[in-house]
Scaffold this motif. Structure first.
Motif, PDB file in Angstrom:
ATOM      1  N   GLN A 224       0.816  -1.225   0.000  1.00 35.27           N
ATOM      2  CA  GLN A 224       0.000   0.000   0.000  1.00 35.27           C
ATOM      3  C   GLN A 224       0.842   1.266   0.000  1.00 35.27           C
ATOM      4  O   GLN A 224       0.308   2.364   0.023  1.00 35.27           O
ATOM      5  N   MET A 225       2.161   1.098  -0.007  1.00 34.47           N
ATOM      6  CA  MET A 225       3.007   2.296   0.014  1.00 34.47           C
ATOM      7  C   MET A 225       3.785   2.435  -1.279  1.00 34.47           C
ATOM      8  O   MET A 225       4.142   1.465  -1.923  1.00 34.47           O
ATOM      9  N   ARG A 226       4.068   3.708  -1.601  1.00 37.34           N
ATOM     10  CA  ARG A 226       4.997   4.003  -2.684  1.00 37.34           C
ATOM     11  C   ARG A 226       6.425   3.917  -2.161  1.00 37.34           C
ATOM     12  O   ARG A 226       6.690   4.340  -1.034  1.00 37.34           O
ATOM     13  N   ILE A 227       7.315   3.471  -3.026  1.00 32.88           N
ATOM     14  CA  ILE A 227       8.720   3.378  -2.641  1.00 32.88           C
ATOM     15  C   ILE A 227       9.537   4.313  -3.537  1.00 32.88           C
ATOM     16  O   ILE A 227       9.425   4.254  -4.769  1.00 32.88           O
ATOM     17  N   ARG A 228      10.337   5.157  -2.912  1.00 38.10           N
ATOM     18  CA  ARG A 228      11.316   5.974  -3.632  1.00 38.10           C
ATOM     19  C   ARG A 228      12.692   5.673  -3.070  1.00 38.10           C
ATOM     20  O   ARG A 228      12.817   5.083  -1.990  1.00 38.10           O
ATOM     21  N   ASN A 250       4.378  -0.219  -7.301  1.00 35.52           N
ATOM     22  CA  ASN A 250       4.493   0.773  -6.215  1.00 35.52           C
ATOM     23  C   ASN A 250       5.905   1.360  -6.070  1.00 35.52           C
ATOM     24  O   ASN A 250       6.154   2.119  -5.138  1.00 35.52           O
ATOM     25  N   ILE A 251       6.830   1.021  -6.971  1.00 37.91           N
ATOM     26  CA  ILE A 251       8.132   1.709  -6.949  1.00 37.91           C
ATOM     27  C   ILE A 251       8.053   2.882  -7.929  1.00 37.91           C
ATOM     28  O   ILE A 251       7.690   2.703  -9.099  1.00 37.91           O
ATOM     29  N   CYS A 252       8.348   4.084  -7.438  1.00 43.33           N
ATOM     30  CA  CYS A 252       8.166   5.281  -8.264  1.00 43.33           C
ATOM     31  C   CYS A 252       9.168   5.342  -9.412  1.00 43.33           C
ATOM     32  O   CYS A 252      10.314   4.900  -9.278  1.00 43.33           O
ATOM     33  N   HIS A 253       8.698   5.915 -10.515  1.00 38.91           N
ATOM     34  CA  HIS A 253       9.533   6.041 -11.709  1.00 38.91           C
ATOM     35  C   HIS A 253      10.266   7.386 -11.705  1.00 38.91           C
ATOM     36  O   HIS A 253       9.943   8.289 -12.467  1.00 38.91           O
ATOM     37  N   HIS A 254      11.215   7.470 -10.835  1.00 34.70           N
ATOM     38  CA  HIS A 254      12.055   8.669 -10.752  1.00 34.70           C
ATOM     39  C   HIS A 254      13.427   8.239 -10.274  1.00 34.70           C
ATOM     40  O   HIS A 254      13.544   7.507  -9.286  1.00 34.70           O
ATOM     41  N   ILE A 255      14.449   8.681 -10.981  1.00 35.19           N
ATOM     42  CA  ILE A 255      15.819   8.349 -10.580  1.00 35.19           C
ATOM     43  C   ILE A 255      16.615   9.637 -10.464  1.00 35.19           C
ATOM     44  O   ILE A 255      16.633  10.454 -11.387  1.00 35.19           O
ATOM     45  N   HIS A 256      17.239   9.818  -9.307  1.00 37.65           N
ATOM     46  CA  HIS A 256      18.140  10.958  -9.140  1.00 37.65           C
ATOM     47  C   HIS A 256      19.544  10.458  -9.452  1.00 37.65           C
ATOM     48  O   HIS A 256      20.088   9.618  -8.742  1.00 37.65           O
ATOM     49  N   LEU A 257      20.102  10.955 -10.554  1.00 35.52           N
ATOM     50  CA  LEU A 257      21.351  10.410 -11.090  1.00 35.52           C
ATOM     51  C   LEU A 257      22.350  11.550 -11.302  1.00 35.52           C
ATOM     52  O   LEU A 257      22.469  12.102 -12.402  1.00 35.52           O
ATOM     53  N   PRO A 258      23.075  11.921 -10.238  1.00 34.08           N
ATOM     54  CA  PRO A 258      23.981  13.076 -10.342  1.00 34.08           C
ATOM     55  C   PRO A 258      25.037  12.893 -11.427  1.00 34.08           C
ATOM     56  O   PRO A 258      25.720  11.875 -11.458  1.00 34.08           O
ATOM     57  N   VAL A 259      25.147  13.886 -12.310  1.00 32.06           N
ATOM     58  CA  VAL A 259      26.117  13.776 -13.410  1.00 32.06           C
ATOM     59  C   VAL A 259      27.376  14.592 -13.107  1.00 32.06           C
ATOM     60  O   VAL A 259      28.462  14.230 -13.512  1.00 32.06           O
ATOM     61  N   GLN A 260      27.211  15.725 -12.456  1.00 25.35           N
ATOM     62  CA  GLN A 260      28.293  16.633 -12.012  1.00 25.35           C
ATOM     63  C   GLN A 260      28.966  17.422 -13.132  1.00 25.35           C
ATOM     64  O   GLN A 260      29.279  18.594 -12.969  1.00 25.35           O
ATOM     65  N   SER A 261      29.230  16.777 -14.288  1.00 26.61           N
ATOM     66  CA  SER A 261      29.837  17.503 -15.410  1.00 26.61           C
ATOM     67  C   SER A 261      29.591  16.717 -16.693  1.00 26.61           C
ATOM     68  O   SER A 261      29.417  15.495 -16.652  1.00 26.61           O
ATOM     69  N   GLY A 262      29.627  17.427 -17.815  1.00 24.47           N
ATOM     70  CA  GLY A 262      29.467  16.759 -19.104  1.00 24.47           C
ATOM     71  C   GLY A 262      30.793  16.535 -19.815  1.00 24.47           C
ATOM     72  O   GLY A 262      30.820  16.077 -20.956  1.00 24.47           O
ATOM     73  N   SER A 263      31.901  16.872 -19.146  1.00 23.36           N
ATOM     74  CA  SER A 263      33.213  16.761 -19.787  1.00 23.36           C
ATOM     75  C   SER A 263      34.007  15.589 -19.213  1.00 23.36           C
ATOM     76  O   SER A 263      34.158  15.472 -17.988  1.00 23.36           O
TER      77      SER A 263
END
Ligand code: 5AD
Ligand code: SF4
Length: 436
Positions: A224-228, A250-263
């Motif tokens: 009954q709960m969402r998981i993040r 119930n697992i949310c479709h959001h990912i926090h994926l730190p990139v920090q730089s594109g180089s």
């Protein structure tokens, strides 16, 4: 009963830690105080991630000291990352009576019993084992809907700019049995969402279980709960995790994926263990396995020796990925880190600020574009409460972690509601209730 007031700064992990501290102090006979005016003990759970985070806390310490004029017996204490980083330098300031690092919270009752103005106490020992796994946190959130669960502590990554491995020590994973028990406990108390927290959740391992196993166990134990969860590291997020997310509604479709730089050159200097191409490959995998998954990121503008061309590579990566949202910072040198020891902080502040502003302006457009693509779509949202702007409107987040608002006089905080996106701003989806 003595009264304790705690202010929490920094990341979600610190919120989870403050809840552990309230639990430990509650058992020792302390009562929670909502304001510092009537508190016997004032604590700040602090953050060291950037210099301005620490400066802000120094300002608060001065304000706590004004309180001493009214109550000379008040004990002022510093917990968390700044306690660990500055250690007795905090005591030398003469402004605090207690300093306790992130692994020293079990001993807080003893430290507090001994601490008094003129008799400061300090414990900043880091541990290889401490996870506070057996402690039931006392929740400090206001609405009783969404809870944080810490699944691991510390970090072994040693990115060259980052102070966290020094302030929070080596990585260790919490017993999965205690995590599942805590999640079930949240569910039975009426919580509708939990966020599993770690500096690097993908390297969770306990016995034979990895992070994907933990995710499915929590999702199945709490239907009954969402998981993040947060935070993922690009080099570690596996297809198994993505497939687990896709397999559990119930697992949310959001990912926090730190990139920090594109180089690539900057990523290597940052000691990130992926390339631009590797990052883009993981983004492609996310979109292949979960086409509706939102991706957010962290970025640092103006890292040591970053050229204009390298900055433009960050902009082009943002454009290429089309992040749904981002946390954006300019580089702040942290004493003791590898970057501080090895590389001069040589991008001047005007350039750092301008580059950061360029990234922010681009992300504002990308966020708006991402939200516009949602117009006409229906989402299930979890009601968090009344919207900030109107008594007649509710607000809540969809699975992708986007904030939605809609007119509603029927539902209440904690309900799951279906809404349709009619319009949007850069930060919010403006919705209407769907026919239920
Ligand atoms: N300067 C600026 N930003 C930093 N971060 C971490 N260390 C620093 C630093 N020294 C940012 C990173 C990280 C986020 C939590 O904070 O983007 O992902
Ligand atoms: Fe701040 Fe990092 Fe410590 Fe969290 S772990 S409080 S972000 S320094």
């Amino acid at each position: 009963m003595k009264k304790v007031y705690i202010e929490t700064y920094g990341c979600q992990m610190n919120v989870a830690d403050t809840e552990v501290v309230f639990s430990i102090l509650g058992k020792a006979g302390y009562e929670r105080s909502a304001s510092m005016d009537e508190a016997d003990v004032i604590l700040a759970n602090t953050c060291s991630i950037r210099d301005n985070a620490e400066q802000r806390i120094w300002g608060r310490i001065d304000q706590f000291n004004l309180q001493r004029r009214r109550n000379p017996d008040v004990v002022i204490g510093i917990l968390g990352c700044m306690a660990e980083r500055l250690k007795d330098k905090l005591l030398e300031s003469g402004k605090v009576d207690l300093v306790a690092g992130p692994d020293a919270y079990r001993g807080l009752p003893q430290l507090l019993a001994a601490a008094a103005p003129g008799h400061p106490q300090i414990d900043v020992l880091l541990s290889r084992e401490e996870t506070y796994g057996d402690i039931s946190p006392v929740r400090i959130d206001k609405n009783g809907v969404s809870a944080f669960i810490s699944i691991m502590r510390g970090c072994n990554n040693v990115c060259s700019y980052c102070v966290v491995p020094y302030t929070r020590g080596a990585e260790r994973s919490r017993d999965c049995g205690t995590i599942i028990r805590e999640a079930c406990n949240c569910q039975s108390k009426g919580y509708r969402e939990v966020t599993l927290l770690g500096q690097n959740v993908d390297s969770y391992h306990f016995g034979e279980f990895d992070f994907a196993d933990l995710l499915s166990m929590v999702a199945e134990a709490c239907p009954q709960m969402r998981i993040r969860f947060s935070t993922s590291n690009p080099q570690d997020i596996s297809d198994k995790v993505l497939e687990t997310m896709a397999a559990h509604p119930n697992i949310c479709h959001h990912i926090h994926l730190p990139v920090q730089s594109g180089s690539d050159r900057i990523l290597e200097k940052m000691r990130r263990r992926y390339t631009r191409e590797g990052y883009l490959e993981r983004v492609a995998a996310i979109r292949r396995i979960m086409p509706d998954c939102a991706i957010s990121t962290d970025v640092i503008a103006g890292f040591c020796s970053e050229t204009e061309e390298e900055h433009r590579e960050t902009l082009s990566l943002f454009e290429q990925v089309g992040f749904d949202s981002a946390f954006m910072f300019y580089y702040s040198e942290r004493p003791g880190t590898l970057a501080a020891r090895k590389y001069p902080d040589d991008v001047d502040i005007e350039t750092k600020t301008r580059r950061l502003e360029e990234i922010i302006a681009l992300q504002n457009r990308l966020s708006l574009e991402s939200n516009r693509r949602d117009i006409g779509k229906c989402f299930e949202v979890l009601v968090e409460g009344k919207s900030k702007k109107s008594e007649e409107e509710l607000c809540g987040r969809n699975s992708q972690n986007k904030m939605c608002v809609w007119p509603d006089k029927i539902h209440k905080t904690g309900d799951f509601v279906k809404v349709k996106v009619e319009d949007c701003t850069q930060g919010t989806l403006l919705c209407s209730l769907c026919e239920q």
